[in-house]
Motif scaffolding. Structure first.
Motif, short mmCIF file in Angstrom:
data_model
loop_
_atom_site.label_atom_id
_atom_site.label_comp_id
_atom_site.label_asym_id
_atom_site.label_seq_id
_atom_site.Cartn_x
_atom_site.Cartn_y
_atom_site.Cartn_z
N TYR A 317 0.84 -1.20 0.00
CA TYR A 317 0.00 0.00 0.00
C TYR A 317 0.87 1.24 0.00
O TYR A 317 1.81 1.37 0.78
CB TYR A 317 -0.90 0.03 1.24
N PRO A 384 6.75 0.50 3.97
CA PRO A 384 5.57 -0.18 3.43
C PRO A 384 5.54 -1.65 3.83
O PRO A 384 6.58 -2.31 3.87
CB PRO A 384 5.76 -0.02 1.92
N HIS A 404 -0.83 5.62 6.06
CA HIS A 404 -0.85 5.79 4.60
C HIS A 404 -1.28 7.19 4.18
O HIS A 404 -1.60 7.40 3.01
CB HIS A 404 -1.79 4.75 3.98
#
Length: 466
Positions: A317, A384, A404
């Motif tokens: 992501y 990540p 995020h």
């Protein structure tokens, strides 16, 4: 608060003086450089000095150089001032190139000018900061503070004030209308009386600044207090103590004429996003140039010691939860990228002959600088995780997905604080997320600079990386 709102950014009371000195220094340093080199200034030099002055003011305003630094460190002040100065230099050089006028100037004079103005900008700030520090340490240039709300938030505020005496805040005491048994007792925070007493002390000149630390559930009482304080000369600060305030990069926003508090926000907005991208491109370009030969050697070693691709691209992501492909030198005999990904453990049988070494030294992550140039990653940011791990931990760790809000990074605040490698327990992941959110909340170019420096000295090799 009225319809249009009255919340404003904190402004340094010496901001006008700072601007004047900065512009004066730019002009005087040009005169000094010309004097040393023995040339007379003409219209072309006056024009470039005007361009430099406007460029510096633009850069300084963009980086909030003139905000209040009462609680800021001198290192951060100098860093922001230097970045403003280097942006000014870039704009001036760009102007000379676009106007095709570089031959009209002495390169020696321009170089001396840039150097003198940069050094002078830092030196006068250090001197002025030291003078203010001495004055405030000795009880001058201080502000008498009253705290409305004898609670845990008020005590924590006093702790912060006592820990940073250079702010010049001197706490008079706390005021609260609640019953005595509901008031938090602390040696740090003297109880002075009810809120009416606070009004009286303000009128008597005993209090100059008021911090309201009442809970947000007491919104009607806070509104009443603000209405009264709005008719006084005191500076008023509202200290939000609802649980979400400390989670992320909170800020004041506007929807039409109504002001809102943005809680789960990203610091990468407007000019800050541009500066972060410039930082990434410069760092990644320089680093890739330096490590190109070692990367070729590593690629050949991976190719000849095990079967499979040299580069392993795994789905992870990125910013705003969008999937990206993260590049790594393959360090395992498998290339897991499905719904289940098993983290590497100590003496993992899946490691290639050189895989363990690559992972312990972080050399397997060097291709991620290509991700940085692509714009899917940053040099500094939360590391990540594999998509499978995200889906697992987002259900177990509170506010997990807030990491995020910015681009993932090659190195980060959590990693240099020891939270790198295998996260075999929920507690370990919670600590990593805690540091990730702290980084997002406090992001600045200065913080990125510190993380890069710490990474160079202790961030590559870690006992927890398998």
């Amino acid at each position: 608060m009225g319809k249009k709102g009255f919340v404003r950014n904190n402004v340094n009371q010496f901001a006008v003086l700072y601007r004047f000195f900065d512009l004066l220094i730019i002009q005087l340093c040009l005169l000094l450089a010309a004097k040393i080199y023995g040339i007379s200034l003409n219209q072309q030099y006056y024009l470039i000095s005007l361009v430099a002055s406007l460029a510096f003011l633009f850069s300084a305003e963009m980086l909030w150089l003139y905000r209040s630094w009462r609680a800021g460190s001198i290192k951060e002040i100098l860093f922001v001032a230097s970045i403003s100065h280097f942006l000014m230099i870039g704009i001036v050089i760009g102007w000379m190139f676009i106007s095709k006028s570089s031959e009209d100037y002495s390169r020696a004079v321009i170089a001396l000018w840039f150097t003198f103005s940069w050094l002078s900008s830092g030196l006068w700030r250090i001197g002025f900061r030291y003078v203010l520090y001495v004055l405030r340490r000795n009880g001058r240039n201080t502000r008498a503070v009253g705290i409305i709300g004898a609670n845990s938030t008020g005590v924590e505020l006093v702790n912060q004030i006592n820990g940073t005496p250079e702010t010049g805040y001197v706490v008079v005491g706390a005021y609260d209308d609640r019953d005595q048994e509901r008031i938090v007792k602390s040696e740090l925070l003297e109880f002075k009386g009810n809120v009416e007493q606070a009004y009286a002390d303000i009128e008597a000149g005993k209090i100059e600044t008021v911090f309201i630390t009442l809970p947000m559930t007491a919104n009607r009482r806070i509104e009443e207090i603000l209405r009264v304080l709005g008719d006084t000369k005191a500076q008023v600060h509202l200290v939000p103590n609802f649980f979400v305030y400390n989670l992320l990069h909170s800020r004041i926003c506007n929807v039409g004429e109504m002001q809102t508090v943005s809680v789960f926000d990203s610091p990468m907005k407007g000019a800050m996003n541009f500066l972060k991208r410039v930082e990434d491109i410069l760092l990644a370009s320089v680093i890739l140039t330096m490590i190109s030969i070692p990367m070729i050697v590593i690629a050949l070693a991976v190719k000849f010691t095990s079967r499979g691709p040299v580069i392993f691209k795994q789905s992870r992501y990125g910013m705003d939860g969008k999937k990206i492909k993260v590049w790594k030198f393959r360090s395992m005999t498998v290339t897991e990228d499905g719904d289940k990904v098993t983290q590497a453990t100590k003496n993992d049988s899946r490691l290639t002959p050189i895989g363990g070494f690559l992972r312990r030294t972080s050399l397997d992550e060097l291709p991620q600088f290509i991700n940085v140039l692509q714009g899917t990653m940053s040099v500094v940011g939360p590391r990540p995780h594999a998509v499978a791990h995200n889906e697992m931990y987002r259900k177990k760790v509170q506010y997990y997905m807030l990491r995020h809000r910015i681009k993932p990074g090659i190195t980060g605040w959590a990693q240099i604080n020891g939270w790198r490698g295998e996260t075999d327990t929920v507690e370990k992941m919670q600590k990593r997320i805690e540091y990730d959110l702290e980084y997002i909340k406090n992001w600045s170019l200065w913080l990125d600079f510190k993380i890069v420096l710490f990474t160079l000295f202790k961030g590559f090799i870690d006992k927890n990386a398998y």
